[in-house]
Design a protein around this motif. Sequence first.
Motif, PDB file in Angstrom:
ATOM      1  N   ILE B  12      -5.948   6.919  55.512  1.00  0.00           N
ATOM      2  CA  ILE B  12      -6.619   5.804  54.950  1.00  0.00           C
ATOM      3  C   ILE B  12      -6.573   5.479  53.461  1.00  0.00           C
ATOM      4  CG2 ILE B  12      -8.682   4.445  54.800  1.00  0.00           C
ATOM      5  CD1 ILE B  12      -8.063   4.869  57.708  1.00  0.00           C
ATOM      6  N   LYS B  13      -6.697   6.700  52.591  1.00  0.00           N
ATOM      7  CA  LYS B  13      -6.652   6.447  51.250  1.00  0.00           C
ATOM      8  C   LYS B  13      -5.324   6.149  50.878  1.00  0.00           C
ATOM      9  CE  LYS B  13     -10.603   9.487  50.036  1.00  0.00           C
ATOM     10  NZ  LYS B  13     -10.987  10.888  49.320  1.00  0.00           N
ATOM     11  N   ILE B  16      -4.255   2.540  51.500  1.00  0.00           N
ATOM     12  CA  ILE B  16      -4.737   1.524  50.448  1.00  0.00           C
ATOM     13  C   ILE B  16      -3.644   1.587  49.183  1.00  0.00           C
ATOM     14  CG2 ILE B  16      -6.428   1.080  48.385  1.00  0.00           C
ATOM     15  CD1 ILE B  16      -8.275   2.208  50.910  1.00  0.00           C
ATOM     16  N   THR B  17      -3.038   2.946  48.928  1.00  0.00           N
ATOM     17  CA  THR B  17      -2.194   2.969  47.877  1.00  0.00           C
ATOM     18  C   THR B  17      -0.791   2.098  48.514  1.00  0.00           C
ATOM     19  OG1 THR B  17      -2.891   5.070  47.443  1.00  0.00           O
ATOM     20  CG2 THR B  17      -0.515   4.535  46.535  1.00  0.00           C
ATOM     21  N   ARG B  20      -1.354  -1.504  47.780  1.00  0.00           N
ATOM     22  CA  ARG B  20      -1.186  -1.967  46.337  1.00  0.00           C
ATOM     23  C   ARG B  20       0.336  -1.813  45.851  1.00  0.00           C
ATOM     24  NH1 ARG B  20      -6.129   1.264  44.119  1.00  0.00           N
ATOM     25  NH2 ARG B  20      -4.954   3.128  44.377  1.00  0.00           N
ATOM     26  N   TYR B  21       1.008  -0.898  46.314  1.00  0.00           N
ATOM     27  CA  TYR B  21       2.483  -0.806  45.916  1.00  0.00           C
ATOM     28  C   TYR B  21       3.393  -1.957  46.648  1.00  0.00           C
ATOM     29  CZ  TYR B  21       2.155   2.788  42.376  1.00  0.00           C
ATOM     30  OH  TYR B  21       2.202   3.357  41.313  1.00  0.00           O
ATOM     31  N   LEU B  79      -7.765  -2.398  57.960  1.00  0.00           N
ATOM     32  CA  LEU B  79      -8.628  -1.578  56.934  1.00  0.00           C
ATOM     33  C   LEU B  79      -9.763  -2.522  56.683  1.00  0.00           C
ATOM     34  CD1 LEU B  79      -6.479   0.418  54.328  1.00  0.00           C
ATOM     35  CD2 LEU B  79      -7.209   1.020  56.754  1.00  0.00           C
ATOM     36  N   LEU B  81      -9.732  -5.291  54.801  1.00  0.00           N
ATOM     37  CA  LEU B  81      -9.662  -5.636  53.357  1.00  0.00           C
ATOM     38  C   LEU B  81      -9.001  -7.166  53.307  1.00  0.00           C
ATOM     39  CD1 LEU B  81      -8.256  -2.541  51.738  1.00  0.00           C
ATOM     40  CD2 LEU B  81     -10.729  -3.257  51.771  1.00  0.00           C
ATOM     41  N   GLU B 107      -8.678  -6.270  43.278  1.00  0.00           N
ATOM     42  CA  GLU B 107      -7.446  -6.045  43.847  1.00  0.00           C
ATOM     43  C   GLU B 107      -7.385  -5.886  45.387  1.00  0.00           C
ATOM     44  OE1 GLU B 107      -4.791  -3.699  40.532  1.00  0.00           O
ATOM     45  OE2 GLU B 107      -4.531  -2.855  42.479  1.00  0.00           O
ATOM     46  N   ILE B 108      -8.752  -5.276  45.774  1.00  0.00           N
ATOM     47  CA  ILE B 108      -8.717  -5.103  47.368  1.00  0.00           C
ATOM     48  C   ILE B 108      -9.902  -5.781  47.797  1.00  0.00           C
ATOM     49  CG2 ILE B 108      -7.787  -2.518  46.998  1.00  0.00           C
ATOM     50  CD1 ILE B 108     -10.907  -1.832  47.546  1.00  0.00           C
TER      51      ILE B 108
END
Lengths: 211, 211
Positions: B12-13, B16-17, B20-21, B79, B81, B107-108
């Motif tokens: 999950i973490k 999220i990365t 972002r990328y 997720l 988001l 951002e999220i």
Amino acid sequence: MAKKHNIPVETIKRTITYIRYLEREKQKGVKIISSRDITSLLNIPPAQFRKDLSFFGEFGKRGVGYNVDILIETLKQLLGLDRKVKAIVVGAGRLGTALVQYPGFLEINVEIIGAFDNDSKKIGQSIKGIDIYDIKNIKKFIIKNNVKIALLCVPSDSAQIVANILIEAGIKSILNFAPVVLILPEGINIANVDMASEIGSIIYRMKETVQ
Amino acid sequence: MAKKHNIPVETIKRTITYIRYLEREKQKGVKIISSRDITSLLNIPPAQFRKDLSFFGEFGKRGVGYNVDILIETLKQLLGLDRKVKAIVVGAGRLGTALVQYPGFLEINVEIIGAFDNDSKKIGQSIKGIDIYDIKNIKKFIIKNNVKIALLCVPSDSAQIVANILIEAGIKSILNFAPVVLILPEGINIANVDMASEIGSIIYRMKETVQ
DNA sequence: TAGATTGTTAATCGATTAACAATC
DNA sequence: TAGATTGTTAATCGATTAACAATC
């Protein structure tokens, strides 16, 4: 038998939690503690505590437990937290200035000795006695004060560039608060505090449990 | 085949990365991306990216790669988001007020809609348009605004007590910044941001590599 | 079609937990 | 001695990595 090396990162982090809780029990006057007693405070199984300690050596007395004072001192020494460690904050924004006076660092003997920024409005100011310096002078400062650790709190855009400057200046370890993946040379230690992905994982879990 | 549940926290973490990328690549005009290309930015093996995605379903085209736009939208949705999520900050000290305006949350899609404290000097003030309220009124606020997430930034001593108040008031998830282990009822989600133990683990690693 | 890249299975690696002999 | 608790081995569990058939 005292082993070394290849100690899991999670073991190290838990050990810091152990030290914190042992300190608190010591304050209460506790002299001897068992793996069951300490882990009941931490919500983990006693076997994990004993297993974690076994990476460092043997510290308890069978049938009895652990001497709180001695265990605290020994663990601190093994982790390198028995003496003051100096660190700097890079990026004196809201987060950076908050970290300058974060009490949790003092608890483990980490002392912030300066903050750096490139904003002329911030340079020259000070927070709780810690001065904000021009980042241009960071190399001199690092060498003079023999600093090895930097807390990186600059905006994402500039995080990689500033990280490069830090390493060039002699920093060996970076605690990165910017939500970017830093590319660093061999031998540089990095830890990331990614608050957004922590909160993101919470949101996902909530979604799962509520449905 | 779309699976569900038992997705590792680390997956999950990382996801999220990925989001972002992917957003950053999208900004640059990238339309299609391969697992190799994205993971080269993140310093992880391509297989891990594909494995992580496989927990959620199938999103790529063999021989081609992934459609950046669609992948971003789908992952955000999975997720939770894809829509704004409201959160409050509890404890309006240095750290708390820093979090109120932390850009990584926006951002999220996480929006801080209020801060709470018990200090009469802080109550009534505001930071970047976010008001600081009396913690006495937190329950009303939480119900009225249907808030489920709290960022807990109070001193260690009061963290457990305040956490109890939050849960009593209807909070379902806590992001805890105090260096204590909170004991919480079943069904409450918790994530800990322990900056001291992160820096402690760095100090240990430095000790090991330097010697 | 040939080349590329996915999705997934199987192998590897590492961490957690359980169980128990050692011993205070 | 009997009871308690450690330190460690072995079993379990889960996550990462490698390899490759499927397929665009």
